[in-house]
Design a protein around this motif. Structure first.
Motif, mmCIF file in Angstrom:
data_model
loop_
_atom_site.group_PDB
_atom_site.id
_atom_site.type_symbol
_atom_site.label_atom_id
_atom_site.label_comp_id
_atom_site.label_asym_id
_atom_site.label_seq_id
_atom_site.Cartn_x
_atom_site.Cartn_y
_atom_site.Cartn_z
ATOM 1 N N VAL A 1 0.867 -1.128 -0.017
ATOM 2 C CA VAL A 1 0.077 0.164 -0.276
ATOM 3 C C VAL A 1 0.947 1.336 -0.100
ATOM 4 C CG1 VAL A 1 -0.072 0.146 2.561
ATOM 5 C CG2 VAL A 1 -1.912 1.080 1.182
ATOM 6 N N GLN A 2 0.440 2.316 -0.628
ATOM 7 C CA GLN A 2 1.157 3.630 -0.623
ATOM 8 C C GLN A 2 0.235 4.424 0.221
ATOM 9 O OE1 GLN A 2 0.873 4.778 -4.926
ATOM 10 N NE2 GLN A 2 2.811 3.454 -5.222
ATOM 11 N N VAL A 3 1.055 5.448 0.869
ATOM 12 C CA VAL A 3 0.476 6.360 1.863
ATOM 13 C C VAL A 3 1.311 7.678 1.701
ATOM 14 C CG1 VAL A 3 -0.242 4.563 3.533
ATOM 15 C CG2 VAL A 3 2.192 5.793 3.827
ATOM 16 N N MET A 4 0.157 8.695 2.034
ATOM 17 C CA MET A 4 0.956 10.142 2.026
ATOM 18 C C MET A 4 0.104 10.954 3.057
ATOM 19 S SD MET A 4 -1.027 11.650 -1.298
ATOM 20 C CE MET A 4 -2.777 11.957 -1.516
ATOM 21 N N GLU A 5 1.025 11.924 3.725
ATOM 22 C CA GLU A 5 0.626 12.791 4.702
ATOM 23 C C GLU A 5 0.226 13.977 4.199
ATOM 24 O OE1 GLU A 5 4.181 10.438 5.865
ATOM 25 O OE2 GLU A 5 3.520 11.762 4.097
ATOM 26 N N SER A 6 -0.915 14.566 5.105
ATOM 27 C CA SER A 6 -1.113 16.084 4.732
ATOM 28 C C SER A 6 -1.551 16.748 5.964
ATOM 29 C CB SER A 6 -2.294 16.369 3.798
ATOM 30 O OG SER A 6 -3.266 15.614 4.096
ATOM 31 N N GLY A 7 -1.554 17.910 6.166
ATOM 32 C CA GLY A 7 -2.237 18.688 7.292
ATOM 33 C C GLY A 7 -1.120 19.467 7.986
ATOM 34 N N GLY A 8 0.193 19.273 7.936
ATOM 35 C CA GLY A 8 1.219 19.884 8.727
ATOM 36 C C GLY A 8 1.155 21.620 8.638
ATOM 37 N N GLY A 9 1.785 22.083 9.519
ATOM 38 C CA GLY A 9 1.879 23.676 9.317
ATOM 39 C C GLY A 9 2.822 24.306 10.658
ATOM 40 N N SER B 1 -3.331 5.243 -3.905
ATOM 41 C CA SER B 1 -3.500 4.063 -4.845
ATOM 42 C C SER B 1 -4.915 3.519 -4.679
ATOM 43 C CB SER B 1 -2.568 2.744 -4.372
ATOM 44 O OG SER B 1 -3.045 2.571 -3.374
ATOM 45 N N GLY B 2 -5.643 3.985 -4.033
ATOM 46 C CA GLY B 2 -7.279 3.773 -3.639
ATOM 47 C C GLY B 2 -7.311 2.362 -2.724
ATOM 48 N N ALA B 3 -6.187 1.921 -2.236
ATOM 49 C CA ALA B 3 -6.365 0.944 -1.416
ATOM 50 C C ALA B 3 -7.091 1.268 0.012
ATOM 51 C CB ALA B 3 -4.999 0.425 -0.988
ATOM 52 N N THR B 4 -7.739 0.333 0.488
ATOM 53 C CA THR B 4 -8.710 0.549 1.588
ATOM 54 C C THR B 4 -7.588 0.684 2.974
ATOM 55 O OG1 THR B 4 -10.667 -0.463 0.634
ATOM 56 C CG2 THR B 4 -10.450 -0.129 2.857
ATOM 57 N N LEU B 5 -7.394 1.678 3.721
ATOM 58 C CA LEU B 5 -6.560 1.585 4.520
ATOM 59 C C LEU B 5 -7.210 0.913 5.923
ATOM 60 C CD1 LEU B 5 -5.071 5.221 4.718
ATOM 61 C CD2 LEU B 5 -4.137 3.153 3.899
ATOM 62 N N ASP B 6 -8.523 0.536 5.848
ATOM 63 C CA ASP B 6 -8.964 -0.314 6.998
ATOM 64 C C ASP B 6 -8.396 -1.462 7.195
ATOM 65 O OD1 ASP B 6 -12.601 0.615 6.948
ATOM 66 O OD2 ASP B 6 -10.636 1.446 7.879
ATOM 67 N N TYR B 7 -7.761 -1.978 6.126
ATOM 68 C CA TYR B 7 -7.023 -3.217 6.013
ATOM 69 C C TYR B 7 -5.410 -3.371 6.617
ATOM 70 C CZ TYR B 7 -10.703 -4.628 2.592
ATOM 71 O OH TYR B 7 -12.092 -4.670 1.844
ATOM 72 N N TYR B 8 -5.110 -2.238 6.899
ATOM 73 C CA TYR B 8 -3.623 -2.072 7.398
ATOM 74 C C TYR B 8 -3.508 -1.470 8.779
ATOM 75 C CZ TYR B 8 -2.937 -2.878 2.430
ATOM 76 O OH TYR B 8 -2.992 -3.362 1.147
ATOM 77 N N ALA B 9 -2.746 -2.068 9.570
ATOM 78 C CA ALA B 9 -2.036 -1.214 10.564
ATOM 79 C C ALA B 9 -1.383 0.001 10.193
ATOM 80 C CB ALA B 9 -1.338 -2.119 11.575
#
Length: 127
Positions: free
Chosen positions: A2-10, A26-34
């Protein structure tokens, strides 16, 4: 993987709040991952601040942030969000979300155990 990316810093003043989001481009469902949140301050090692299990959504927090940070899944948005309250200058760091194929936050986990990382988002707490 799975690919992940962050946002919201400042930039935020001490005592302020920020909300970071971890998404799956990627559209993967993050519910499936820790999903874990790490941070790295200049000159310091990368450290875990929080982790959330798949399925039961059990959460874990570093002692340094417990009671101030809250991690939760937003299933409608397919994100894992880190709500950061009562921020102090010691929270200044680049924040990352991370994943591997695991469904839960295994014991004695380390940054090297995670194989998928976002690019990082800068959080600066300063007056």
């Amino acid at each position: 993987q799975v690919q992940v990316m962050e946002s919201g810093g400042g930039l935020v003043q001490p005592g302020g709040s920020l909300r970071l989001s971890c998404a799956a481009p990627s559209g993967a469902t993050l519910d499936y991952y820790a999903i874990a949140w790490f941070r790295q301050a200049p000159g310091k090692d990368r450290e875990e601040v929080s982790c959330i299990n798949s399925a039961d959504t059990k959460t874990y927090y570093a002692d340094s942030v417990k009671g101030r940070f809250t991690v939760a899944r937003d299933k409608a948005k397919n994100t894992v969000d880190l709500q950061m309250d009562s921020l102090t200058p010691d929270d200044t760091a680049v924040y990352y979300c991370a994943a591997n194929s695991g469904w839960w936050c295994w014991d004695d986990r380390k940054p090297s155990d995670f194989t998928s990382w976002g690019q990082g988002t800068q959080v600066t707490v300063s007056s």
